[in-house]
Write an enzyme that holds these catalytic residues in place. Structure first.
Site, PDB file in Angstrom:
ATOM      1  N   ASP A  15      61.643 -44.033  48.028  1.00  0.00           N
ATOM      2  CA  ASP A  15      61.493 -43.564  49.652  1.00  0.00           C
ATOM      3  C   ASP A  15      62.671 -43.544  50.507  1.00  0.00           C
ATOM      4  O   ASP A  15      63.856 -43.950  50.389  1.00  0.00           O
ATOM      5  CB  ASP A  15      60.664 -44.367  50.282  1.00  0.00           C
ATOM      6  N   ASP A  29      52.315 -57.594  51.895  1.00  0.00           N
ATOM      7  CA  ASP A  29      50.977 -56.946  52.287  1.00  0.00           C
ATOM      8  C   ASP A  29      51.083 -55.890  50.680  1.00  0.00           C
ATOM      9  O   ASP A  29      49.370 -55.444  51.143  1.00  0.00           O
ATOM     10  CB  ASP A  29      51.517 -56.286  53.707  1.00  0.00           C
ATOM     11  N   HIS A  59      52.782 -53.804  49.985  1.00  0.00           N
ATOM     12  CA  HIS A  59      52.620 -52.422  49.437  1.00  0.00           C
ATOM     13  C   HIS A  59      53.236 -52.022  48.252  1.00  0.00           C
ATOM     14  O   HIS A  59      54.392 -53.011  47.518  1.00  0.00           O
ATOM     15  CB  HIS A  59      53.317 -51.789  50.792  1.00  0.00           C
TER      16      HIS A  59
HETATM   17  C1  F6R Z   1      61.953 -50.325  48.788  1.00  0.00           C
HETATM   18  C2  F6R Z   1      60.458 -50.430  48.575  1.00  0.00           C
HETATM   19  C3  F6R Z   1      59.617 -51.212  48.956  1.00  0.00           C
HETATM   20  C4  F6R Z   1      60.198 -52.568  48.418  1.00  0.00           C
HETATM   21  C5  F6R Z   1      59.495 -53.388  49.009  1.00  0.00           C
HETATM   22  C6  F6R Z   1      59.727 -54.781  48.614  1.00  0.00           C
HETATM   23  O1  F6R Z   1      62.526 -49.035  48.083  1.00  0.00           O
HETATM   24  O2  F6R Z   1      59.909 -49.234  48.211  1.00  0.00           O
HETATM   25  O3  F6R Z   1      58.161 -51.421  48.189  1.00  0.00           O
HETATM   26  O4  F6R Z   1      60.496 -52.727  46.665  1.00  0.00           O
HETATM   27  O5  F6R Z   1      59.542 -54.059  49.990  1.00  0.00           O
HETATM   28  O6  F6R Z   1      60.773 -55.189  49.185  1.00  0.00           O
HETATM   29  P1  F6R Z   1      61.911 -56.154  48.533  1.00  0.00           P
HETATM   30  O7  F6R Z   1      62.749 -56.270  47.366  1.00  0.00           O
HETATM   31  O8  F6R Z   1      62.892 -56.388  49.359  1.00  0.00           O
HETATM   32  O9  F6R Z   1      61.367 -58.017  48.814  1.00  0.00           O
END
Ligand code: F6R
Length: 274
Positions: A67, A148, A150
């Site tokens: 992303d 959440d 995602h």
């Molecule tokens: C980042 C991405 C997000 C993160 C997720 C967890 O490219 O796609 O889905 O993997 O928000 O973020 P952290 O690792 O900062 O807890």
């Protein structure tokens, strides 16, 4: 879904490294799917160290990130292109022309208006999926997990069949990511993200999650129903999904003994190959 539970975040990074190491030995021109965020930082350090020590080579590797934010000025320190440059690409022998993130150039709303038409916005996502396809598809897709549930920026409610497209970030995700910015107001509201259907096409998915704050999402992803409310639960449908957790992230799981038994068997089977 293969669930690997380890002592701490360091062990999680080390184990994730072993998947990359194996992939690069089997297929030096592998196509890797990469993630940003806090979770993979230690892994990226280890990949960088491995390359500098001559143990890992990336010269024939192609990468696609999950992303990218929309609306940050080009070269902004918090763009995911800059993140990847800082934490991985500049430390390894990868060809910059083989590193890909969704193209967000000229995508921004100025006073609610865009110089591009709606179809131009939508075409960016389709073009990214097409590039991945043309590269032969992703061999190993790294994923983090949002609180959440995602994956990528596929927030709760995202279609489980979705393709790469533009998505709005939820308030919670913007708050979670705000520690990278001066204030939450500076966190972009939009992104281009690989869709859940796009992610599921990777030949192998490797999700890392560490810390107690990820525990509810981890439990829902692994032991809850497959539902668009928890986008990561779609990994239950993937034939080769691996989840690597530390003790804190795994603390809400009910069937830990079963995962441990299955993992012991898996490792015994893998040792037959050596
Ligand atoms: C980042 C991405 C997000 C993160 C997720 C967890 O490219 O796609 O889905 O993997 O928000 O973020 P952290 O690792 O900062 O807890």
């Amino acid at each position: 879904m293969r669930v690997i539970i380890l002592e701490d975040a360091e062990a999680v990074a080390q184990r994730a490294l072993s998947f990359f190491d194996r992939m690069l030995r089997q297929k030096p021109d592998a196509v890797l799917g990469l993630a940003t965020g806090s979770t993979p930082l230690r892994l990226y350090e280890k990949l960088s160290e491995g390359c500098q020590a001559g143990d890992l080579r990336f010269s024939d590797v192609t990468t696609f990130n999950l992303d990218e934010y929309i609306g940050l000025p080009a070269g902004h320190s918090q763009s995911y292109r800059q993140f990847m440059q800082k934490h991985l690409f500049q430390h390894i022998d990868i060809d910059p022309g083989r590193t890909h993130l969704p193209d967000v150039a000229n995508l921004s709303f100025d006073r609610g208006e865009s110089s591009l038409r709606c179809e131009d916005w939508q075409a960016r996502g389709a073009a990214y999926d097409q590039m991945i396809h043309a590269a032969g598809g992703i061999d190993l897709q790294l994923l983090g997990l949002g609180r959440d549930g995602h994956i990528g920026f596929n927030e709760p409610g995202s279609s489980l069949a979705s393709r790469t497209r533009i998505k709005a970030l939820t308030r919670q995700t913007r708050a979670d990511n705000s520690h990278f910015f001066a204030s939450i107001e500076q966190v972009p509201r939009l992104s281009i993200t690989m869709g859940i259907g796009s992610i599921l096409q990777a030949r192998q998915c490797l999700l890392m999650a560490t810390g107690a704050h990820k525990s509810p999402a981890v439990t829902a992803m692994i032991e809850g129903p497959v539902t668009a409310r928890v986008p990561a639960s779609a990994l239950q449908m993937h034939p080769a999904a691996v989840v690597i957790l530390d003790q804190e992230a795994a603390s809400g799981l009910q069937h830990r003994d079963d995962y441990q038994d299955a993992e012991t068997l898996q490792q015994a089977l893998e040792s037959l190959d050596h």
